[in-house]
Motif scaffolding. Structure first.
Motif, PDB file in Angstrom:
ATOM      1  N   LEU A 251      -4.774  10.421 -13.543  1.00  0.00           N
ATOM      2  CA  LEU A 251      -4.197  11.581 -12.834  1.00  0.00           C
ATOM      3  C   LEU A 251      -4.080  11.285 -11.342  1.00  0.00           C
ATOM      4  N   LEU A 252      -5.054  10.552 -10.827  1.00  0.00           N
ATOM      5  CA  LEU A 252      -5.021  10.177  -9.413  1.00  0.00           C
ATOM      6  C   LEU A 252      -3.857   9.229  -9.147  1.00  0.00           C
ATOM      7  N   LEU A 253      -3.620   8.304 -10.062  1.00  0.00           N
ATOM      8  CA  LEU A 253      -2.494   7.371  -9.929  1.00  0.00           C
ATOM      9  C   LEU A 253      -1.168   8.144  -9.894  1.00  0.00           C
ATOM     10  N   ARG A 254      -1.051   9.123 -10.789  1.00  0.00           N
ATOM     11  CA  ARG A 254       0.130   9.996 -10.802  1.00  0.00           C
ATOM     12  C   ARG A 254       0.308  10.664  -9.428  1.00  0.00           C
ATOM     13  N   SER A 255      -0.805  11.124  -8.861  1.00  0.00           N
ATOM     14  CA  SER A 255      -0.737  11.854  -7.590  1.00  0.00           C
ATOM     15  C   SER A 255      -0.346  10.951  -6.431  1.00  0.00           C
ATOM     16  N   LEU A 256      -0.821   9.700  -6.447  1.00  0.00           N
ATOM     17  CA  LEU A 256      -0.547   8.802  -5.318  1.00  0.00           C
ATOM     18  C   LEU A 256       0.950   8.531  -5.178  1.00  0.00           C
ATOM     19  N   ARG A 257       1.683   8.622  -6.284  1.00  0.00           N
ATOM     20  CA  ARG A 257       3.126   8.348  -6.231  1.00  0.00           C
ATOM     21  C   ARG A 257       3.857   9.333  -5.311  1.00  0.00           C
ATOM     22  N   THR A 258       3.307  10.535  -5.169  1.00  0.00           N
ATOM     23  CA  THR A 258       3.981  11.543  -4.336  1.00  0.00           C
ATOM     24  C   THR A 258       3.189  11.840  -3.057  1.00  0.00           C
ATOM     25  N   LEU A 259       2.148  11.067  -2.797  1.00  0.00           N
ATOM     26  CA  LEU A 259       1.267  11.387  -1.658  1.00  0.00           C
ATOM     27  C   LEU A 259       2.039  11.503  -0.344  1.00  0.00           C
ATOM     28  N   SER A 260       2.873  10.508  -0.076  1.00  0.00           N
ATOM     29  CA  SER A 260       3.575  10.484   1.208  1.00  0.00           C
ATOM     30  C   SER A 260       4.496  11.711   1.357  1.00  0.00           C
ATOM     31  N   LEU A 261       5.216  12.027   0.296  1.00  0.00           N
ATOM     32  CA  LEU A 261       6.117  13.196   0.338  1.00  0.00           C
ATOM     33  C   LEU A 261       5.345  14.503   0.477  1.00  0.00           C
ATOM     34  N   ARG A 262       4.230  14.587  -0.293  1.00  0.00           N
ATOM     35  CA  ARG A 262       3.432  15.823  -0.221  1.00  0.00           C
ATOM     36  C   ARG A 262       2.871  16.017   1.183  1.00  0.00           C
TER      37      ARG A 262
END
Ligand SMILES: Cc1ncc(COP(=O)(O)O)c(C=O)c1O
Length: 396
Positions: A251-262
């Motif tokens: 789930l953390l890996l999924r989240s890192l994909r959008t970290l910069s945009l978020r």
């Protein structure tokens, strides 16, 4: 040779390390406790480099390792270890540098449970000593150093009022005295602040905040050099057993994909809301490092490249009935602890302590009844401003 890529690309691209034999575009989840070997010799070989071998998931698990590599790369560290919570990572990092009778220095506004760990756990159980400084000035740290000082623990920006410490200057001082440094970087994330590039020994995060970003995991990480992380792996990580489950790592890996945009959205919206609150007659003060007139604005711009979405403000009133009316009138901001998720949240630090402490005592701790902390989520910022505006209209 692979050309150097921007970190936004590294956060999204899994191709270099994903060796799944079917070419699955998302790496598989290794949902298993142990790994088997063909021979005696293979097991023997694995045990010669336990910190890097895949033997048992309390030590290493390929799904978890995959995410650790990404986090290390993002923070410009050599290695990372993921833990089952931010506090598991905080306590493992502190225990790594501190032994019986050692002294450490930290700031008064460090996250509450970190302070409780230092004060109520380490002090009585290990006879350790601690000095507290405001953190505003490197001289305070210099004066607090003792012959047995082993660690300076920073949190910049700090909890509640978001004051900063000059990380580079404090690291220089610490190195000159052979003292280790840790920075809790949960607020800024490695997107906006990279303490390891200032020479910090360990960066710690509660991944339950922005790195996870969807309020569906509790996790923590330590990032630093291979040498320190391998020592931590063999001692505080494997022996205390605070590992992260592979499903949560995924789930953390999924989240890192959008970290910069978020982070861009959290930052833009928080800036708008902070400026809105600042000019509102029913607000006394706003604490947000991204504001132009923030008291440490120069330092903020020197060591951070952007500002996240957590801020606090003081209502002008101290009347508890009015404060509660404001708090309960919010419709979009949900009432709850924690921060850094997609949803906007509000919390009043006084809620958890004002029943036990007299108001005068809270004031000494820098907390007043009208203090509000908001985590600005990913909703439309105008809707959030309208929600605050409506709730503020309930205050006289
Ligand atoms: C600044 C900071 N550090 C560490 C932690 C602890 O993280 P966790 O709740 O994941 O154990 C928190 C949690 O709120 C925090 O705010």
């Amino acid at each position: 040779m692979t050309p150097k890529r921007h970190f936004e690309t590294e956060l999204v691209f899994d191709g270099d390390d994903n060796c799944d034999k079917y070419g699955a575009v998302v790496p598989p989840i290794y949902q298993n406790s142990l790994f088997t070997f063909q021979t005696w010799e293979e097991i023997e070989h694995a045990f010669t480099d336990k910190a890097n071998s895949v033997i048992y998931s309390r030590g290493n698990n390929p799904t978890v390792t995959f995410v650790e590599k990404k986090l290390a790369q993002l923070a410009r560290g050599e290695k990372a270890k993921l833990f089952g919570s931010g506090m598991a990572a905080v306590s493992a990092g502190i225990l790594h540098f501190m032994s019986q009778g050692d002294h450490m220095i930290t700031i008064k506004n460090t996250y509450g449970p970190t302070l409780s760990f230092i004060n109520s756990f380490m002090k009585p159980k290990m006879g350790t000593e601690v000095s507290y400084v405001s953190g505003d000035n490197v001289e305070e740290f210099r004066q607090a150093i003792q012959p047995n000082t082993k660690l300076i623990y920073l949190e910049s920006p700090s909890s509640v009022v978001f004051s900063l410490q000059d990380i580079e200057a404090i690291v220089d001082l610490a190195k000159a005295h052979n003292i280790a440094t840790i920075v809790d970087n949960s607020w800024a994330t490695p997107i906006y602040q990279k303490p390891l590039t200032f020479g910090v020994d360990l960066e710690v995060h509660s991944c339950s905040k922005y790195l996870g970003g969807h309020s569906d995991i509790v996790a923590g990480v330590l990032i630093g050099s291979t040498e320190i992380l391998e020592q931590i792996h063999l001692r505080e990580y494997e022996l205390l057993g605070g590992k992260l489950a592979s499903v949560e790592a995924n789930l953390l890996l999924r989240s890192l994909r959008t970290l910069s945009l978020r982070m861009q959205r959290h930052s833009d919206s928080a800036g708008k809301i902070a400026r809105y609150l600042q000019q509102h007659p029913k607000i006394k003060t706003v604490f947000y490092p991204g504001l132009d007139d923030f008291k440490q604005a120069t330092l903020a711009r020197k060591q951070m490249t952007g500002f996240s979405g957590l801020l606090s403000f003081q209502l002008a009133t101290e009347n508890i009935a009015e404060i509660k009316r404001f708090f309960n009138a919010l419709a979009l901001f949900q009432r709850g602890v924690s921060w850094g998720g997609h949803e906007s949240l509000i919390y009043a630090p006084a809620i958890s302590c004002y029943k036990e402490q007299p108001i005068e005592q809270l004031k000494l701790m820098g907390i007043s009844l009208g203090d509000m902390r908001i985590s600005v989520g990913l909703e439309d910022p105008q809707d959030l401003i309208d929600d605050l505006s409506n709730a503020l209209s309930c205050v006289q």
